[in-house]
Design a protein around this motif. Structure first.
Motif, PDB file in Angstrom:
ATOM      1  N   TYR A   1       2.464 -10.451 -15.405  1.00  0.00           N
ATOM      2  CA  TYR A   1       1.971 -11.686 -16.022  1.00  0.00           C
ATOM      3  C   TYR A   1       0.754 -12.212 -15.257  1.00  0.00           C
ATOM      4  O   TYR A   1      -0.276 -12.554 -15.835  1.00  0.00           O
ATOM      5  N   THR A   2       0.872 -12.250 -13.933  1.00  0.00           N
ATOM      6  CA  THR A   2      -0.202 -12.758 -13.079  1.00  0.00           C
ATOM      7  C   THR A   2      -1.428 -11.851 -13.151  1.00  0.00           C
ATOM      8  O   THR A   2      -2.563 -12.330 -13.253  1.00  0.00           O
ATOM      9  N   LEU A   3      -1.201 -10.546 -13.118  1.00  0.00           N
ATOM     10  CA  LEU A   3      -2.303  -9.591 -13.199  1.00  0.00           C
ATOM     11  C   LEU A   3      -3.058  -9.711 -14.518  1.00  0.00           C
ATOM     12  O   LEU A   3      -4.294  -9.616 -14.542  1.00  0.00           O
ATOM     13  N   ALA A   4      -2.328  -9.936 -15.612  1.00  0.00           N
ATOM     14  CA  ALA A   4      -2.974 -10.094 -16.924  1.00  0.00           C
ATOM     15  C   ALA A   4      -3.881 -11.326 -16.929  1.00  0.00           C
ATOM     16  O   ALA A   4      -5.006 -11.279 -17.441  1.00  0.00           O
TER      17      ALA A   4
ATOM     18  N   ASP B   1      -1.761  -7.977  -4.099  1.00  0.00           N
ATOM     19  CA  ASP B   1      -0.847  -6.914  -3.704  1.00  0.00           C
ATOM     20  C   ASP B   1       0.608  -7.211  -4.060  1.00  0.00           C
ATOM     21  O   ASP B   1       1.390  -6.293  -4.268  1.00  0.00           O
ATOM     22  N   LYS B   2       0.950  -8.483  -4.118  1.00  0.00           N
ATOM     23  CA  LYS B   2       2.350  -8.833  -4.353  1.00  0.00           C
ATOM     24  C   LYS B   2       2.433 -10.193  -5.038  1.00  0.00           C
ATOM     25  O   LYS B   2       1.697 -11.114  -4.674  1.00  0.00           O
ATOM     26  N   VAL B   3       3.320 -10.294  -6.028  1.00  0.00           N
ATOM     27  CA  VAL B   3       3.606 -11.573  -6.682  1.00  0.00           C
ATOM     28  C   VAL B   3       5.113 -11.638  -6.833  1.00  0.00           C
ATOM     29  O   VAL B   3       5.730 -10.678  -7.299  1.00  0.00           O
ATOM     30  N   LEU B   4       5.702 -12.747  -6.427  1.00  0.00           N
ATOM     31  CA  LEU B   4       7.158 -12.835  -6.542  1.00  0.00           C
ATOM     32  C   LEU B   4       7.646 -14.273  -6.654  1.00  0.00           C
ATOM     33  O   LEU B   4       6.947 -15.206  -6.281  1.00  0.00           O
ATOM     34  N   TYR B   5       8.867 -14.389  -7.190  1.00  0.00           N
ATOM     35  CA  TYR B   5       9.558 -15.671  -7.185  1.00  0.00           C
ATOM     36  C   TYR B   5      10.167 -15.836  -5.801  1.00  0.00           C
ATOM     37  O   TYR B   5      10.762 -14.904  -5.264  1.00  0.00           O
ATOM     38  N   ASP B   6      10.045 -17.003  -5.242  1.00  0.00           N
ATOM     39  CA  ASP B   6      10.557 -17.258  -3.903  1.00  0.00           C
ATOM     40  C   ASP B   6      11.545 -18.418  -3.962  1.00  0.00           C
ATOM     41  O   ASP B   6      11.169 -19.547  -4.261  1.00  0.00           O
ATOM     42  N   SER B   7      12.800 -18.119  -3.666  1.00  0.00           N
ATOM     43  CA  SER B   7      13.827 -19.159  -3.735  1.00  0.00           C
ATOM     44  C   SER B   7      13.725 -20.127  -2.555  1.00  0.00           C
ATOM     45  O   SER B   7      14.343 -21.187  -2.569  1.00  0.00           O
TER      46      SER B   7
ATOM     47  N   LEU C   1     -10.528 -13.545 -13.925  1.00  0.00           N
ATOM     48  CA  LEU C   1     -11.064 -13.380 -12.568  1.00  0.00           C
ATOM     49  C   LEU C   1     -11.202 -11.904 -12.202  1.00  0.00           C
ATOM     50  O   LEU C   1     -10.668 -11.450 -11.191  1.00  0.00           O
ATOM     51  N   LYS C   2     -11.935 -11.170 -13.002  1.00  0.00           N
ATOM     52  CA  LYS C   2     -12.057  -9.717 -12.782  1.00  0.00           C
ATOM     53  C   LYS C   2     -12.621  -9.361 -11.412  1.00  0.00           C
ATOM     54  O   LYS C   2     -12.253  -8.355 -10.838  1.00  0.00           O
ATOM     55  N   ASN C   3     -13.513 -10.173 -10.894  1.00  0.00           N
ATOM     56  CA  ASN C   3     -14.155  -9.864  -9.614  1.00  0.00           C
ATOM     57  C   ASN C   3     -13.435 -10.443  -8.401  1.00  0.00           C
ATOM     58  O   ASN C   3     -13.895 -10.271  -7.284  1.00  0.00           O
TER      59      ASN C   3
END
Length: 176
Positions: free
Chosen positions: A50-53, A66-72, A59-61
């Motif tokens: 979702y974030t990459l899309a 490297d990492k996207v996550l839910y953090d409790s 923001l192509k440039n």
């Protein structure tokens, strides 16, 4: 007068409108009417996609993520609903920086608009570190209704705080 800690920076007239909804016990109804849906982004892999899309669309440039996550562990006690970090490590004589975005786990159950607002906010930090005019202009470029969503998210947090363990509408709205 009820203090509204998440809305203190907003004009008194807006705060009074929210206080009125609270007194009339209609704040949950207001939120449900404006944000009835729930998103399908339920795990870290889906959140990364979702974030990459969004990054690819606007923001192509910008640097890679490297990492996207839910953090409790992220919550209001840490005064953060999302975080962006750059972790630098030396690998084989080279300095490598890994970009990470962490989103508070409470957004797993939130309205899709709120998730999008938080992700857009954290993505904007890839280009602009500070919360300055350029930062908010970038947020609005990616999400034209950014400021309204930020306000409504603060209203949602107010409602959530008022209804910890609370009344009839709380079950329906706290985790919409």
């Amino acid at each position: 007068m009820t203090p509204l800690k998440y809305l203190q920076a907003y004009p008194v007239a807006l705060q009074d409108q929210i206080r009125q909804l609270i007194e009339q016990k209609r704040l949950g109804e207001y939120l449900l009417k404006r944000y009835p849906g729930k998103h399908a982004v339920q795990n870290d892999k889906a959140l990364y996609s979702y974030t990459l899309a969004l990054k690819q669309a606007y923001l192509k440039n910008a640097p890679n993520i490297d990492k996207v996550l839910y953090d409790s562990r992220l919550d209001l006690t840490h005064k953060a609903l999302g975080l962006h970090t750059a972790i630098s490590r030396v690998q084989g004589g080279k300095l490598k920086a890994k970009k990470e975005i962490r989103v508070a786990a409470l957004f797993k159950e939130a309205a899709p608009e709120f998730l999008e607002m938080i992700v857009v906010h954290e993505l904007a930090h890839l280009k602009e570190q500070d919360h300055n005019k350029a930062f908010y202009k970038l947020c609005e470029y990616m999400l034209p209704e950014y400021h309204q969503l930020e306000f409504d998210l603060r209203v949602f947090l107010t409602y959530r705080a008022l209804n910890k363990g609370g009344p009839e509408m709380a079950d329906q709205v706290i985790l919409f």
